[in-house]
Design a protein around this motif. Structure first.
Motif, PDB file in Angstrom:
ATOM      1  N   ALA A  79     -70.953  18.666  18.352  1.00  0.00           N
ATOM      2  CA  ALA A  79     -72.124  18.911  18.698  1.00  0.00           C
ATOM      3  C   ALA A  79     -72.013  20.653  19.376  1.00  0.00           C
ATOM      4  CB  ALA A  79     -72.739  17.602  19.479  1.00  0.00           C
ATOM      5  N   TYR A  80     -71.515  20.673  20.383  1.00  0.00           N
ATOM      6  CA  TYR A  80     -71.456  22.094  21.191  1.00  0.00           C
ATOM      7  C   TYR A  80     -71.151  22.866  20.401  1.00  0.00           C
ATOM      8  CZ  TYR A  80     -70.024  25.589  24.562  1.00  0.00           C
ATOM      9  OH  TYR A  80     -69.828  26.147  25.250  1.00  0.00           O
ATOM     10  N   LEU A  81     -69.925  23.058  20.078  1.00  0.00           N
ATOM     11  CA  LEU A  81     -69.767  24.525  18.843  1.00  0.00           C
ATOM     12  C   LEU A  81     -70.945  24.677  17.458  1.00  0.00           C
ATOM     13  CD1 LEU A  81     -65.918  23.089  18.289  1.00  0.00           C
ATOM     14  CD2 LEU A  81     -66.838  24.848  20.089  1.00  0.00           C
ATOM     15  N   LYS A  82     -71.576  23.987  17.186  1.00  0.00           N
ATOM     16  CA  LYS A  82     -72.503  24.084  16.197  1.00  0.00           C
ATOM     17  C   LYS A  82     -73.537  24.861  17.124  1.00  0.00           C
ATOM     18  CE  LYS A  82     -71.994  20.535  12.515  1.00  0.00           C
ATOM     19  NZ  LYS A  82     -72.505  18.927  11.744  1.00  0.00           N
ATOM     20  N   ALA A  83     -74.190  24.719  18.358  1.00  0.00           N
ATOM     21  CA  ALA A  83     -75.160  24.457  19.241  1.00  0.00           C
ATOM     22  C   ALA A  83     -74.811  26.616  19.494  1.00  0.00           C
ATOM     23  CB  ALA A  83     -75.518  23.803  20.506  1.00  0.00           C
ATOM     24  N   ALA A  84     -73.295  26.229  19.950  1.00  0.00           N
ATOM     25  CA  ALA A  84     -73.137  27.794  20.378  1.00  0.00           C
ATOM     26  C   ALA A  84     -73.341  28.889  19.115  1.00  0.00           C
ATOM     27  CB  ALA A  84     -71.441  27.491  20.427  1.00  0.00           C
ATOM     28  N   HIS A  85     -73.090  27.858  17.313  1.00  0.00           N
ATOM     29  CA  HIS A  85     -72.993  28.994  16.126  1.00  0.00           C
ATOM     30  C   HIS A  85     -74.410  29.189  16.096  1.00  0.00           C
ATOM     31  CE1 HIS A  85     -68.837  27.191  14.212  1.00  0.00           C
ATOM     32  NE2 HIS A  85     -68.155  27.994  16.172  1.00  0.00           N
ATOM     33  N   VAL A  86     -75.599  28.789  16.743  1.00  0.00           N
ATOM     34  CA  VAL A  86     -76.604  29.342  16.349  1.00  0.00           C
ATOM     35  C   VAL A  86     -75.986  31.153  16.842  1.00  0.00           C
ATOM     36  CG1 VAL A  86     -79.354  28.664  17.286  1.00  0.00           C
ATOM     37  CG2 VAL A  86     -77.996  27.060  16.491  1.00  0.00           C
ATOM     38  N   LEU A  87     -76.059  31.187  18.780  1.00  0.00           N
ATOM     39  CA  LEU A  87     -75.955  32.166  19.572  1.00  0.00           C
ATOM     40  C   LEU A  87     -74.837  33.128  18.872  1.00  0.00           C
ATOM     41  CD1 LEU A  87     -77.360  33.993  22.200  1.00  0.00           C
ATOM     42  CD2 LEU A  87     -75.529  32.901  23.239  1.00  0.00           C
ATOM     43  N   ASN A  88     -74.020  33.003  18.134  1.00  0.00           N
ATOM     44  CA  ASN A  88     -73.513  33.934  18.035  1.00  0.00           C
ATOM     45  C   ASN A  88     -73.191  34.568  16.692  1.00  0.00           C
ATOM     46  OD1 ASN A  88     -70.931  33.341  20.115  1.00  0.00           O
ATOM     47  ND2 ASN A  88     -70.451  31.459  18.067  1.00  0.00           N
ATOM     48  N   ALA A  89     -74.511  33.660  15.813  1.00  0.00           N
ATOM     49  CA  ALA A  89     -75.237  33.880  14.030  1.00  0.00           C
ATOM     50  C   ALA A  89     -76.506  35.478  14.781  1.00  0.00           C
ATOM     51  CB  ALA A  89     -75.645  32.978  13.303  1.00  0.00           C
TER      52      ALA A  89
END
Length: 406
Positions: free
Chosen positions: A279-289
């Motif tokens: 859950a944390y990594l999926k949220a972080a990927h939104v910003l990275n993208a």
């Protein structure tokens, strides 16, 4: 009384003196009266009485027996019949050769017959081969063999060693090894290319590069857990294997260091992570993208409209990341850290939104500098530590320094 001289070769003969007798034997001339004007031989005026009759030689006559030539089509028919490569052609050549031999008086009847028979047998075998489905099975096996050689038959999660340790250039095969041992590469994804005609080596490489980079986060969700010297590599179809039906591209991680090896698996996805980590990594990927969509030089990266649009995308991603963090039910050990991070993201979102509304380049640069500091990777270390994720940020980035995962 006179005595006549003795008879001899020079003795004159009177009109009534009898002629000397004709010689006897096989070459004796016929008596006068057999033809008009004296003896004749072969219809020609007679020569001396002792000459035998003869027929003159015809033009082109030779006293030696020169053999008739061998028909060339007969030879070709026999060769094709033995090789069995073009049985239909060999059969036709053999039949044509037989006609030419009879008409021209040439040699080679046995060759033509043998070539026609062998070619007929070969043609029959070819027909049976296709009718029975043997051709289809052979072609399918050839395609599978070519595909195996090109895609190396690697699947997601497998590790391998390449010949010479190099992950560039061409290769005929790799050796699968356990990921726990030192290895040259680890497969993280594979996909198939579309199209009938081979697009060319450059186009295939471009498609593979773009797609493999987009798939890497699905296998290694935590970019902080990937060593800094690891890069993305791919195995692509060649022109020859493409013609045999191969369309598969294999994406792999490998070391950028000369002679560098990987040890252990880089896989960190839903199969090895718990629900809170995912859950944390999926949220972080939104910003990275969103950060990775920064305009480059070729896209007019120095132009203010493009940079403002990018700032607007980052602001929206920060708001979505904060929402996703607040929506998940976190364990007690990480709740306070996640709440603090979400508040920091709200502050950063406001500043990025201001940069998106900047009136000029100077205003944008001032607001951008402030906004970038608010998404410092260090702000996410506390949450990562509480969740058991990697806590050391990547050593660098090969882009413009905008791909930051918190």
């Amino acid at each position: 009384m006179s005595i006549p001289p003795p008879p001899g070769p020079h003795q004159p003969q009177g009109p009534y003196q009898p002629s000397p007798p004709y010689p006897q034997g096989p070459f004796a001339p016929p008596p006068y009266g057999a033809g008009q004007g004296g003896p004749s031989y072969g219809g020609q005026p007679g020569g001396p009485w002792g000459a035998p009759p003869y027929q003159p030689w015809a033009q082109g006559y030779t006293p030696f027996n020169r053999p008739a030539p061998v028909n060339g089509l007969a030879i070709a028919s026999l060769v094709l019949g033995v090789l069995c490569c073009l049985p239909g052609v060999g059969l036709v050549l053999g039949l044509v050769a037989l006609r030419q031999i009879r008409r021209r008086g040439e040699r080679g009847t046995g060759l033509a017959v043998g070539g026609a028979v062998l070619s007929g047998i070969g043609l029959l075998l070819w027909v049976l081969f296709f009718v029975s489905g043997g051709a289809s099975e052979f072609w399918q096996g050839f395609k599978e063999g070519a595909r195996d050689r090109s895609s190396i038959s690697l699947v997601k999660g497998e590790c391998f060693n390449a010949p010479g340790g190099a992950l560039d250039g061409e290769t005929d095969g790799v050796d699968k090894v356990p990921c726990a041992r030192a290895h040259d590469g680890e497969v993280f994804a594979s996909f198939r290319l579309a199209g009938r005609g081979y697009p060319g080596e450059e186009k295939v490489a471009g498609l593979a590069d773009e797609r493999c980079w987009s798939l890497r986060d699905g296998y290694a969700m935590d970019g902080w857990a990937v060593p800094g010297d690891v890069d993305v590599y791919y195995l692509t179809p060649s022109g020859g294997s493409w013609a045999a039906g191969d369309r598969e591209v294999t994406c792999a991680f490998g070391s950028t260091e000369e002679g560098g090896r990987l040890t252990g698996s880089l896989r960190n996805d839903e199969t090895v992570l718990d629900a809170d980590q995912v859950a944390y990594l999926k949220a972080a990927h939104v910003l990275n993208a969103a950060l990775e969509t920064a305009p480059g030089t070729e896209d007019g990266g120095d132009e203010l409209p493009g940079r403002k649009q990018w700032a607007g995308r980052v602001a929206a991603a920060l708001g979505e990341q904060a929402r996703m963090l607040r929506a998940h039910h976190w364990p007690a050990r990480a709740r306070r850290q996640v709440a603090d991070l979400a508040a920091d993201l709200d502050t950063a979102r406001a500043q990025w939104a201001k940069a998106a509304r900047a009136e000029d380049a100077d205003a944008f640069q001032d607001r951008y500098a402030t906004a970038l500091g608010l998404i410092d990777p260090g702000r996410g270390v506390a949450v990562r530590r509480a969740l058991g994720l990697a806590t050391v940020p990547p050593g660098g980035d090969d882009g413009a320094g905008t791909s930051v995962q918190v």
